[in-house]
Design an enzyme around this catalytic site. Structure first.
Site, PDB file in Angstrom:
ATOM      1  N   CYS A  69       0.876  -1.182   0.000  1.00  0.00           N
ATOM      2  CA  CYS A  69       0.000   0.000   0.000  1.00  0.00           C
ATOM      3  C   CYS A  69       0.910   1.229   0.000  1.00  0.00           C
ATOM      4  O   CYS A  69       1.660   1.427   0.965  1.00  0.00           O
ATOM      5  CB  CYS A  69      -0.894  -0.001   1.233  1.00  0.00           C
ATOM      6  SG  CYS A  69      -1.908   1.494   1.360  1.00  0.00           S
ATOM      7  N   CYS A 185      -4.885   6.795  -3.790  1.00  0.00           N
ATOM      8  CA  CYS A 185      -4.342   5.428  -3.817  1.00  0.00           C
ATOM      9  C   CYS A 185      -2.931   5.526  -4.373  1.00  0.00           C
ATOM     10  O   CYS A 185      -2.760   5.812  -5.561  1.00  0.00           O
ATOM     11  CB  CYS A 185      -5.211   4.520  -4.687  1.00  0.00           C
ATOM     12  SG  CYS A 185      -4.530   2.856  -4.834  1.00  0.00           S
TER      13      CYS A 185
END
Ligand SMILES: N[C@H](CCC[C@H](N)C(=O)O)C(=O)O
Length: 242
Positions: A69, A185
């Site tokens: 991530c 993101c």
């Protein structure tokens, strides 16, 4: 238990540290729940490691474990530094590989794992920037949540629409495991940068704006992706998980 809440350009996370590695899928769902929990896109657990400054576990809000991530790596680095679990410049282990990160106040830069182009899917392209991302370069307003959700399940990937305007990159992302559009993101912005660069729309560095509108910077150096932006520890709280 005591947990910290972080926002990394609008992508938000619950973070705590522990000695023991165990399956935390269920606690991730509890803590990330926006009605009955702290509320977040993901859970990050910092664990001791022999060789690296730490190892982490990353879970999406639905309890699925993800390999990496990008925004979470920046928040985790800040958390580790301010909690004296790691120095300013650190290396930590994820399922995707080793991440290098550097903390400078509330700005954190992460070096992502080596990226790969997987395949073309019509006008889309599938990249691996630690996790899989489908990218289309198009008018940013062509982002369609139903189309994105369909593609997410067809390819088990996150789905991004990106546009270059005035030399800056704008990205909207449907995130796997959150099962909705998120405000930012990191690995998606990086995959979108790679596709825009391949099309000659940007050079080796770019300013990027996700849905949140918060400014981030991406660069490609020695064929590695570096990703930099602000993180914010919004609050610390105790949470009763039993
Ligand atoms: N939802 C992603 C993981 C988090 C990626 C995103 N939050 C980032 O900043 O890179 C997946 O399951 O592939």
């Amino acid at each position: 238990m005591v947990v910290s809440k972080y926002s990394a350009s609008g992508n938000d996370f619950v973070i705590f540290h522990a000695f023991l590695k165990k399956d935390r899928s269920e606690i991730a769902k509890i803590l990330c729940d926006r009605q009955n929990g702290v509320g977040a896109d993901g859970l990050i657990v910092i664990l001791p490691h022999e060789q690296y400054d730490f190892e982490w576990q990353f879970y999406n809000a639905d309890g699925s474990e993800a390999e990496m991530c990008g925004n979470g790596s920046r928040a985790a680095a800040h958390y580790a530094y301010v909690n004296e679990l790691a120095p300013k410049k650190m290396q930590f282990l994820t399922i995707a590989g080793v991440i290098e990160a550097e903390v400078d106040g509330d700005i954190v830069e992460s070096q992502l794992t080596e990226h790969k182009i997987i395949k073309e899917v019509g006008e889309w392209k599938l990249f691996d920037t630690g996790v899989p991302h489908l990218v289309k370069i198009d008018d940013i307003n062509s982002f369609n949540i139903e189309e994105a959700r369909k593609l997410r399940y067809e390819h088990n990937a996150n789905v991004n629409v990106a546009e270059v305007k005035d030399g800056n990159l704008y990205v909207r992302t449907y995130e796997r495991g959150v099962e909705d559009e998120t405000l930012a993101c990191g690995t998606g912005m990086c995959a979108s940068f790679l596709f825009a660069r391949e099309q000659g729309l940007v050079g080796n560095e770019v300013t990027v704006y996700p849905k949140s509108g918060e400014e981030l910077h991406i660069k490609l150096k020695n064929n590695r992706l570096y990703f930099k932006g602000k993180v914010k520890n919004t609050f610390i709280t105790t949470f009763n998980v039993t």
